[in-house]
Design a protein around this motif. Structure first.
Motif, PDB file in Angstrom:
ATOM      1  N   LEU A   1       1.488   5.782  -2.202  1.00 24.92           N
ATOM      2  CA  LEU A   1       1.101   6.521  -2.132  1.00 24.92           C
ATOM      3  C   LEU A   1       2.997   7.706  -2.480  1.00 24.92           C
ATOM      4  O   LEU A   1       2.995   8.793  -2.783  1.00 24.92           O
ATOM      5  CB  LEU A   1       1.399   6.426  -0.812  1.00 24.92           C
ATOM      6  CG  LEU A   1      -0.305   5.671  -0.532  1.00 24.92           C
ATOM      7  CD1 LEU A   1      -0.211   5.560   1.004  1.00 24.92           C
ATOM      8  CD2 LEU A   1      -1.343   6.767  -0.768  1.00 24.92           C
TER       9      LEU A   1
ATOM     10  N   GLY B   1       0.677  -1.366   0.451  1.00 23.66           N
ATOM     11  CA  GLY B   1       0.617  -0.183  -0.232  1.00 23.66           C
ATOM     12  C   GLY B   1       0.887   1.293   0.289  1.00 23.66           C
ATOM     13  O   GLY B   1       0.570   2.125  -0.361  1.00 23.66           O
TER      14      GLY B   1
ATOM     15  N   ARG C   1      -4.771   6.776   5.172  1.00 19.71           N
ATOM     16  CA  ARG C   1      -4.791   7.221   3.984  1.00 19.71           C
ATOM     17  C   ARG C   1      -4.179   5.935   3.985  1.00 19.71           C
ATOM     18  O   ARG C   1      -3.741   4.862   2.409  1.00 19.71           O
ATOM     19  CB  ARG C   1      -4.095   8.731   2.957  1.00 19.71           C
ATOM     20  CG  ARG C   1      -5.082   9.076   3.131  1.00 19.71           C
ATOM     21  CD  ARG C   1      -4.167  10.450   1.847  1.00 19.71           C
ATOM     22  NE  ARG C   1      -2.755  10.415   2.131  1.00 19.71           N
ATOM     23  CZ  ARG C   1      -2.722  11.569   3.099  1.00 19.71           C
ATOM     24  NH1 ARG C   1      -3.551  12.435   3.187  1.00 19.71           N
ATOM     25  NH2 ARG C   1      -2.194  12.278   3.103  1.00 19.71           N
TER      26      ARG C   1
ATOM     27  N   THR D   1      -5.023   2.255   1.734  1.00 21.27           N
ATOM     28  CA  THR D   1      -4.761   2.036   0.674  1.00 21.27           C
ATOM     29  C   THR D   1      -3.804   0.128   1.361  1.00 21.27           C
ATOM     30  O   THR D   1      -3.906  -0.078  -0.865  1.00 21.27           O
ATOM     31  CB  THR D   1      -3.524   3.349   0.370  1.00 21.27           C
ATOM     32  OG1 THR D   1      -4.025   4.093   0.110  1.00 21.27           O
ATOM     33  CG2 THR D   1      -2.561   2.674  -0.756  1.00 21.27           C
ATOM     34  N   SER D   2      -3.318   0.234   2.062  1.00 22.17           N
ATOM     35  CA  SER D   2      -3.303  -0.731   2.569  1.00 22.17           C
ATOM     36  C   SER D   2      -3.421  -2.711   2.641  1.00 22.17           C
ATOM     37  O   SER D   2      -3.841  -3.249   2.404  1.00 22.17           O
ATOM     38  CB  SER D   2      -1.776  -0.670   3.506  1.00 22.17           C
ATOM     39  OG  SER D   2      -1.261   0.142   3.374  1.00 22.17           O
TER      40      SER D   2
ATOM     41  N   ALA E   1      -3.873   3.374  -6.670  1.00 24.04           N
ATOM     42  CA  ALA E   1      -4.050   3.740  -5.660  1.00 24.04           C
ATOM     43  C   ALA E   1      -5.669   2.951  -5.141  1.00 24.04           C
ATOM     44  O   ALA E   1      -6.524   3.331  -4.799  1.00 24.04           O
ATOM     45  CB  ALA E   1      -3.984   4.679  -4.804  1.00 24.04           C
ATOM     46  N   ARG E   2      -6.421   2.800  -6.909  1.00 29.44           N
ATOM     47  CA  ARG E   2      -8.128   2.138  -6.461  1.00 29.44           C
ATOM     48  C   ARG E   2      -7.901   0.992  -6.289  1.00 29.44           C
ATOM     49  O   ARG E   2      -8.213   0.055  -7.328  1.00 29.44           O
ATOM     50  CB  ARG E   2      -8.641   2.523  -7.803  1.00 29.44           C
ATOM     51  CG  ARG E   2      -9.236   3.939  -8.100  1.00 29.44           C
ATOM     52  CD  ARG E   2      -8.450   4.962  -7.621  1.00 29.44           C
ATOM     53  NE  ARG E   2      -9.279   6.646  -8.812  1.00 29.44           N
ATOM     54  CZ  ARG E   2      -8.332   7.204  -8.262  1.00 29.44           C
ATOM     55  NH1 ARG E   2      -7.400   7.637  -8.241  1.00 29.44           N
ATOM     56  NH2 ARG E   2      -8.811   8.495  -8.829  1.00 29.44           N
TER      57      ARG E   2
ATOM     58  N   GLY F   1      -6.705   8.386  -4.340  1.00 23.68           N
ATOM     59  CA  GLY F   1      -7.233   7.036  -2.734  1.00 23.68           C
ATOM     60  C   GLY F   1      -7.679   5.981  -3.459  1.00 23.68           C
ATOM     61  O   GLY F   1      -8.019   6.061  -4.940  1.00 23.68           O
ATOM     62  N   GLU F   2      -9.077   5.414  -3.187  1.00 27.74           N
ATOM     63  CA  GLU F   2      -8.714   4.250  -2.822  1.00 27.74           C
ATOM     64  C   GLU F   2     -10.750   4.332  -3.520  1.00 27.74           C
ATOM     65  O   GLU F   2     -11.383   5.275  -3.083  1.00 27.74           O
ATOM     66  CB  GLU F   2      -9.470   3.315  -2.183  1.00 27.74           C
ATOM     67  CG  GLU F   2     -10.219   3.356  -0.517  1.00 27.74           C
ATOM     68  CD  GLU F   2     -10.038   4.107  -0.324  1.00 27.74           C
ATOM     69  OE1 GLU F   2     -10.796   4.795   0.890  1.00 27.74           O
ATOM     70  OE2 GLU F   2      -8.675   4.952   0.625  1.00 27.74           O
TER      71      GLU F   2
ATOM     72  N   ARG G   1      -2.880  -1.837  -8.935  1.00 30.15           N
ATOM     73  CA  ARG G   1      -2.312  -1.197  -6.942  1.00 30.15           C
ATOM     74  C   ARG G   1      -1.899   0.139  -6.908  1.00 30.15           C
ATOM     75  O   ARG G   1      -1.963   0.720  -6.341  1.00 30.15           O
ATOM     76  CB  ARG G   1      -1.124  -2.523  -6.652  1.00 30.15           C
ATOM     77  CG  ARG G   1      -0.813  -1.911  -5.015  1.00 30.15           C
ATOM     78  CD  ARG G   1       0.073  -3.189  -4.873  1.00 30.15           C
ATOM     79  NE  ARG G   1       0.475  -3.673  -5.029  1.00 30.15           N
ATOM     80  CZ  ARG G   1       2.876  -2.656  -5.569  1.00 30.15           C
ATOM     81  NH1 ARG G   1       2.458  -2.570  -3.841  1.00 30.15           N
ATOM     82  NH2 ARG G   1       3.443  -3.997  -5.883  1.00 30.15           N
TER      83      ARG G   1
END
Length: 434
Positions: free
Chosen positions: A53, A49, A219, A223-224, A364-365, A432-433, A361
């Motif tokens: 970022l 994740g 965040r 994301t992770s 980040a979605r 972001g996701e 990945r």
């Protein structure tokens, strides 16, 4: 890729040395390693994740924010490592009830505890490795891994067989050698981070950048954790296959482990290309060039297919010599060689799902990765494994064959989702996701 191949060569060396010590040691190692693969890949997925970022921040040349993000990511990863260690410690007390051959339990239990001790140090290394990858410095983790791999192989030689004045510890010796390497690796990468002048801006923000900004930890976690759970579902399904193989007996379990290790030779190459795809996609997304996020994925897929063909050809041409490295037991070797077709079949599915999972990945979605993995590996994969292995009567051959079912399904869903997400993010950066 060099680092990944080095890692797999150590896995080869571990299994060769353990397998030639005794077949029982190889089977016990298979059971423990496959159980731990679930939490190890979960922890590794959680660290992934950080890649989108930090990769986006690197594309924007925001060094201070990178240092703070790394600090938040390190804290989050260590907490996850502690939680996963507690889960595995609880699982230890139920090993006797997992239906494994009775003669393997005295080997499984000490090896399990030694493997457990290396879990938290691995999370430290994972966090710093993803930071290094995201700033396009892939060589530093490579050299550290190669050095630790060499130490692991030397330790195996000394402790499994009792060379150089060390006691002969068998499978326990292999575990101790692996633990030493897993402690040394994070110590080395942390030392490089704090001592190398080139990382001064990141280090300053990491140490003296003030409190972690509000929302940054959130965040990192948002994301992770979907990536972590995606890899947990995937690895958990395959690791449960080792339990199924153990129900069939010591010989099928040992043969299953040999084929699994040989198959990781392709997997490690695919995942190294996948990491590059994720980093380059994140760099593009950080610049707000949504449509251009597709180019690393498409170009990377052609690279992936090239290596997939090479891996499959190597398996076809050298199956028996490769598998013969791990055991002298003709029963195990014959069964392992008979699994060549399903081994080759699932390579395309593995290459495809790795390509587009990592591309997704990088944007980040990551939320869709969770349901895709759950459907592919849990709702479809596990029932397919059980049906092919037991009601269909295919045994360990059916277990290996079922890998293709879940991998091809996941690959198609990741591809469709990636195309939809990049179309939806046209002209926008990573926010972001979704």
């Amino acid at each position: 890729m060099v680092a990944q191949v080095g890692f797999i060569l150590v896995s080869f060396a571990d299994n060769i040395m353990v397998g030639r010590y005794t077949t029982e040691s190889l089977a016990a190692s298979s059971f423990v390693v496959n159980l731990f693969n679930v939490v190890i890949l979960c922890a590794m997925g959680f660290s992934y994740g950080l890649t989108p970022l930090i990769g986006a921040l690197f594309g924007q040349k925001r060094s201070g924010a990178i240092g703070l993000t790394l600090r938040a990511g390190l804290i989050a990863n260590v907490v996850v490592g502690v939680i996963l260690s507690a889960v595995m410690l609880a699982l230890y007390f139920f090993i006797d009830r997992m239906g494994q051959p009775e003669e393997l339990l005295p080997l499984i239990k000490p090896f399990f505890l030694i493997y457990l001790a290396g879990l938290v140090p691995m999370t430290v290394f994972n966090a710093f490795t993803q930071w290094s990858y995201a700033i396009k410095n892939t060589s530093m983790p490579m050299w550290i891994l190669l050095g630790c791999n060499a130490l692991n192989i030397a330790g195996n030689y000394a402790l499994i067989y009792g060379h150089w004045g060390f006691p002969e510890l068998g499978l326990t010796g292999a575990g101790l050698s692996t633990l030493a390497a897993r402690v040394l690796a994070p110590a080395a990468i942390v030392a490089v981070f704090f001592c190398r002048r080139a990382y001064g801006e990141y280090r300053e923000a990491f140490l003296r950048g003030g409190p972690i900004p509000e929302g940054m930890m959130g965040r990192v976690v948002r994301t992770s954790w979907p990536v972590a759970l995606q890899m947990t579902f995937e690895t958990g399904a395959f690791s449960l296959c080792a339990v199924f193989a153990g129900w069939l007996g010591t010989i099928p379990l040992a043969a299953f482990q040999i084929v699994l290790v040989v198959g990781t030779l392709g997997f490690c190459i695919y995942y190294s290309v996948g990491t590059a795809i994720a980093v380059l996609t994140a760099n593009e997304a950080g610049r707000g060039l949504g449509p251009n996020c597709r180019r690393p994925a498409i170009d990377g897929y052609f690279v992936m297919l090239f290596f997939m063909c090479l891996s499959s050809l190597a398996f076809v041409l050298f199956a028996r010599p490769l598998m013969g490295l791990f055991t002298e037991d003709e029963r195990v070797l014959s069964l392992a060689v008979s699994l060549l077709f399903p081994l080759v079949l699932y390579q395309l599915g593995d290459a495809t799902q790795i390509t587009f999972a990592n591309a997704l990945r990088g944007t980040a979605r990551v939320m869709p990765m969770l349901w895709i993995a759950f459907v592919s590996y849990v709702l479809v994969g596990l029932p397919s494994t059980w049906l092919l292995a037991f009601p269909a009567g295919l045994g360990v051959y059916g277990i290996e064959l079922s890998f293709s079912v879940s991998l091809f399904l996941a690959g198609g869903l990741f591809l469709a989702t990636f195309l939809r997400v990049t179309r939806a993010t046209r002209g926008a950066g990573v926010k972001g996701e979704r």
